[in-house]
Scaffold this motif. Structure first.
Motif, PDB file in Angstrom:
ATOM      1  N   ASP A   1      -4.696  -2.557  -1.809  1.00 13.66           N
ATOM      2  CA  ASP A   1      -3.995  -1.576  -2.652  1.00 13.66           C
ATOM      3  C   ASP A   1      -4.987  -0.799  -3.505  1.00 13.66           C
ATOM      4  OD1 ASP A   1      -1.318  -2.346  -1.920  1.00 13.66           O
ATOM      5  OD2 ASP A   1      -1.629  -4.170  -3.091  1.00 13.66           O
TER       6      ASP A   1
ATOM      7  N   LYS B   1       1.038 -11.107   0.400  1.00 18.15           N
ATOM      8  CA  LYS B   1       2.281 -10.330   0.238  1.00 18.15           C
ATOM      9  C   LYS B   1       3.460 -11.096   0.839  1.00 18.15           C
ATOM     10  CE  LYS B   1       0.476  -6.324  -1.449  1.00 18.15           C
ATOM     11  NZ  LYS B   1       0.899  -5.220  -2.299  1.00 18.15           N
TER      12      LYS B   1
ATOM     13  N   ASP C   1       5.409  -4.891  -3.528  1.00 13.73           N
ATOM     14  CA  ASP C   1       4.708  -3.974  -4.422  1.00 13.73           C
ATOM     15  C   ASP C   1       4.480  -4.540  -5.827  1.00 13.73           C
ATOM     16  OD1 ASP C   1       3.511  -1.595  -3.790  1.00 13.73           O
ATOM     17  OD2 ASP C   1       4.907  -0.411  -5.016  1.00 13.73           O
TER      18      ASP C   1
ATOM     19  N   MET D   1      -4.782   4.811  -4.306  1.00 18.54           N
ATOM     20  CA  MET D   1      -5.438   3.513  -4.503  1.00 18.54           C
ATOM     21  C   MET D   1      -5.752   3.280  -5.978  1.00 18.54           C
ATOM     22  SD  MET D   1      -9.350   4.145  -3.080  1.00 18.54           S
ATOM     23  CE  MET D   1      -8.889   4.560  -1.396  1.00 18.54           C
TER      24      MET D   1
ATOM     25  N   MET E   1       0.851  -1.198   0.000  1.00 19.88           N
ATOM     26  CA  MET E   1       0.000   0.000   0.000  1.00 19.88           C
ATOM     27  C   MET E   1       0.878   1.236   0.000  1.00 19.88           C
ATOM     28  SD  MET E   1      -1.263   2.582   2.073  1.00 19.88           S
ATOM     29  CE  MET E   1      -0.578   2.011   3.638  1.00 19.88           C
ATOM     30  N   THR E   2       0.965   1.910  -1.126  1.00 22.79           N
ATOM     31  CA  THR E   2       1.691   3.177  -1.178  1.00 22.79           C
ATOM     32  C   THR E   2       0.932   4.133  -2.087  1.00 22.79           C
ATOM     33  OG1 THR E   2       2.995   2.226  -2.963  1.00 22.79           O
ATOM     34  CG2 THR E   2       4.051   2.346  -0.801  1.00 22.79           C
TER      35      THR E   2
ATOM     36  N   TYR F   1      -4.358 -10.004   2.772  1.00 24.29           N
ATOM     37  CA  TYR F   1      -3.341  -9.104   2.218  1.00 24.29           C
ATOM     38  C   TYR F   1      -1.951  -9.484   2.741  1.00 24.29           C
ATOM     39  CZ  TYR F   1      -1.380  -4.518   0.852  1.00 24.29           C
ATOM     40  OH  TYR F   1      -0.648  -3.508   0.284  1.00 24.29           O
TER      41      TYR F   1
ATOM     42  N   LYS G   1      -0.735  -6.015  -6.809  1.00 24.88           N
ATOM     43  CA  LYS G   1      -1.751  -5.104  -6.299  1.00 24.88           C
ATOM     44  C   LYS G   1      -2.955  -5.931  -5.874  1.00 24.88           C
ATOM     45  CE  LYS G   1       0.978  -1.905  -7.635  1.00 24.88           C
ATOM     46  NZ  LYS G   1       1.840  -1.235  -6.642  1.00 24.88           N
TER      47      LYS G   1
END
Lengths: 326, 415
Positions: B366, B234, B245, B5, B1-2, B230, B248
């Protein structure tokens, strides 16, 4: 006469055309009220294709930038499952408002099976029997919803009439397919089926199933007999010789004399050797321009080709039964 | 999450609510109207959605013809032809279609999606599914659904061959399920390779996603479920040499949004009222991969069910919710009918944005795959009410950053 234009977008030795360039070609053919454009599709043979597009996806896109002209895509019976192919073309027919068709070939492409997990390929006889079964399934699925099956009755809670949706329940030597298709019936009842690559043993299959036969140009002396033989077979299978249109494929070179081409088409047509022509055009805009601007006016002057479309569906252009607005 | 969205516009029939088609403002002929889809795609593009998403099944949704005839889901466009048409009627938005690894061959699928990628200038994506429905199986000569593990074994090989073809290979693949001799005959993808999307949430599905997917769609109702999924997914990436990353994760969200909360509730209740009981129970049955819910009293609890060979992850989710909230079959059916087990938010734009922001910033998503209740109204409502609110908060783009789907998603171009 009926006229198809085959665009050889996958021809080798030149850069592939962009979508915009192909769309311009097809719109040019539409301006000339050509019955249909046939988009070829090739899987790798010894020569590599230069087109970035697969034919059915290209036809879907072309359907949104044209309004009248018929759009046929070549699609192989080896690369698609019959249920998937039937869906794709049924969908193309709805996107195009009844202008889509499938160009199927009875000839095996040499390197195709090897890319589709069938390295052993098919024997000629198996391929023929399999293709006939395949076509029957596809057409059966296209016919699975009656023309008045969809009710859209919001307050009554009836979206469709279950009595008017039919299972196929096909169980054959090569496939079993239950159906029904999950795409609505075509606005022209059924996409047009054009068969090419016909050997002698395929002619009765074509007479039973095809809407259009695409034939190679042969020697002049046998042409009339060939046409008469085909129409006899169609009469025997369908009780209506005009149920199948026979188009002779003519290859246009980059340089030709328009009057000579018009003479040749007139002669073959008036001699009753065919119902029209499939003009194979290299993917160079100038060749189609020449045909549209210099050959077609000559054919029209002689009363041999339409000035404008009368209907809106491909079946209507071809003078085939069904077709919604014939 | 960066950063910001990601948003998908999940287009389906007349809407994601099972009774959507009966709503007075729903476009009931969606399944035969290409102009309707072109309009929806342009709405989504004007709102800067990352992508349009189409699900797919190669067969009817419902074996019971009487039930099927009370829904709008028995007919519609085949999605690859639909997206090919939309590709030349849009210029920026991503175009993602579902296609099955059970009823296709990798060479043909890779080639078709690459063609869509060329038509759209690098905006295509493939959502891999293994197809859990016996109705589909019967259209492909199968006498029964293949076991879950076998379907995934085939899917894994399928995905390897497809990505290999997109990257210029292979020179001869001869595997368990597939053999391919030649490289593709089309030029390379404008975005390096079409985007790979997956939705399977079972253990084996998660592993396949960790290995091959760029985007994962998922169903998660609560923050905790979403967060657990999530973190788990990940966490699996390192084993395949990938960065967090590189994937998504976009849970489905089924919003019903209006200017006021009361209006939104009223809109939702109006839809719920349109669900016939037999349709609701049938839908619930299919998500539970069972056929005998009929034998149980509709106002009683959900019976014990055998673990399914169909959609394991979805079944577990439904059972969990029924136990937690003590719902009867009827209430559970209605509850699931609209959102299909996805996360529903009914409220104002601010309330919807608050909820999305909490999951996004809380490290549970994301982005989101937006599932409007009916079309076009609820997509319009999301685009005109929620998107500007998210943009105001800096949570969503105001302009596309690039021209390809990979660029929108901030994914690395594959080498």
């Amino acid at each position: 006469m009926h006229l198809a234009v085959s665009l050889d977008i996958a021809s080798t030795g030149q850069a592939g055309l962009t979508f915009g360039e192909i769309a311009a070609l097809v719109r040019n053919a539409e301006t000339a009220s050509i019955d249909m454009v046939i988009i070829s599709d090739s899987l790798p043979g010894d020569e590599r294709s230069s087109s970035p597009f697969e034919a059915t996806t290209l036809v879907a896109a072309l359907a949104t930038v044209t309004e009248k002209i018929g759009l046929l895509a070549a699609a192989s019976t080896v690369t698609h499952q019959p249920y998937n192919l039937a869906r794709r073309f049924a969908s193309l027919d709805i996107i195009s408002h009844g202008r889509a068709g499938w160009n199927a070939t009875m000839m095996q492409a040499p390197r195709e099976a090897g890319n589709f997990s069938r390295p052993e390929g098919f024997s000629d006889d198996d391929f023929r029997r399999r293709t006939e079964e395949y076509i029957g399934i596809v057409q059966g699925l296209w016919d699975g919803w009656d023309a008045d099956a969809l009710l859209f009755d919001k307050s009554g809670g009836r979206f469709h009439d279950p009595e008017k949706m039919h299972l196929l329940d096909h169980k054959g030597a090569f496939f079993s397919v239950r159906g029904p298709l999950n795409v609505a019936r075509s606005p022209q009842d059924m996409p047009v089926l054009a068969l090419s690559g016909l050997a002698a043993a395929d002619l009765d299959i074509a007479a039973r199933t095809a809407d259009v036969m695409l034939l190679e140009d042969g020697p002049a002396e046998g042409a009339k007999a060939r046409y008469d033989d085909l129409k006899r077979r169609v009469m025997a299978a369908r009780h209506e010789p005009d149920a199948v249109k026979v188009l002779t494929t003519i290859t246009l070179a980059a340089a030709y004399r328009p009057a000579a081409v018009a003479d040749r088409l007139e002669e073959q047509f008036r001699a009753k050797t065919c119902d029209g022509f499939n003009i194979l055009i290299p993917a160079q805009p100038s060749v189609l321009d020449d045909f549209v601007d210099r050959v077609l006016p000559e054919l029209r002057r002689r009363g041999l080709f339409r000035k404008s479309y009368r209907g809106t569906t491909l079946r209507s252009h071809l003078g085939l039964v069904g077709g919604g607005d014939l | 999450m960066t950063g910001q969205m990601k948003l998908g516009a999940f287009l389906w029939a007349t809407g994601h609510h099972i009774a959507a088609w009966r709503h007075p403002k729903a476009h009931v002929t969606a399944g035969i109207d290409i102009d309707h889809y072109i309009a929806l795609a342009r709405t989504a593009e004007a709102a800067k959605f990352d992508m349009i998403f189409c699900e797919d099944a190669a067969g009817l949704r419902e074996a019971n013809v009487g039930i099927a005839s009370q829904t709008s889901r028995s007919i519609g466009f085949e999605p690859i032809s639909l997206l090919s048409a939309l590709a030349v009627q849009t210029s920026r938005i991503g175009l993602v279609s579902t296609a099955s690894t059970s009823y296709n061959e990798p060479y043909g699928l890779a080639r078709t999606f690459l063609s869509l990628d060329h038509l759209s200038g690098g905006r295509a994506g493939w959502n891999l599914v293994t197809s859990a429905s016996p109705i589909e199986a019967a259209n492909f000569g199968a006498t029964g659904l293949k076991p879950h593990a076998d379907r995934y074994e085939r899917a894994r090989e399928f995905a390897v061959v497809v990505t290999g073809l997109w990257h210029g290979g292979p020179s001869g693949h001869d595997g368990q399920s597939f053999s391919v001799r030649d490289p593709l005959d089309l030029p390379p993808s404008p975005q390096g390779a079409p985007v790979m999307v997956q939705a399977g949430a079972s253990d084996v599905g998660r592993d396949l996603a960790a290995r091959t997917a760029d985007v994962v769609f998922t169903a998660a109702q609560t923050f905790e479920e979403a967060k657990a999924f999530y973190d788990d997914l990940k966490g699996r990436l390192a084993a395949y040499g990938r960065e967090p990353d590189d994937i998504k994760i976009m849970p489905g969200v089924a919003p019903v949004v209006a200017e006021t909360e009361a209006e939104a509730r009223e809109k939702f209740e109006e839809l719920q009222e349109l669900i016939p009981d037999d349709v609701g129970v049938a839908l619930l049955s299919s998500y539970l991969s069972t056929s005998d819910l009929w034998r149980h009293p509709i106002d009683g609890p959900l019976p014990e069910l055998p673990e399914s060979e169909g959609m394991k992850s979805r079944q577990a989710l439904v059972i969990e919710q029924s136990r937690r909230d003590g719902l009867s079959i009827r209430r559970l059916a209605r509850h699931f009918a609209g959102a299909r087990g996805h996360w529903r938010i009914v409220g104002t734009a601010i309330q919807v944005a608050d909820e999305l922001q909490a999951r996004f910033e809380g490290g549970a998503a994301d982005g989101f795959n937006v599932m409007p209740a009916y079309f076009p109204g609820e997509l319009d409502a999301f685009a005109t009410l929620v998107v500007p609110e998210l943009q105001r908060r800096g949570l969503f783009r105001k302009e596309y950053e690039g021209t390809t789907l990979r660029a929108h998603l901030g994914l690395r171009r594959p080498s």
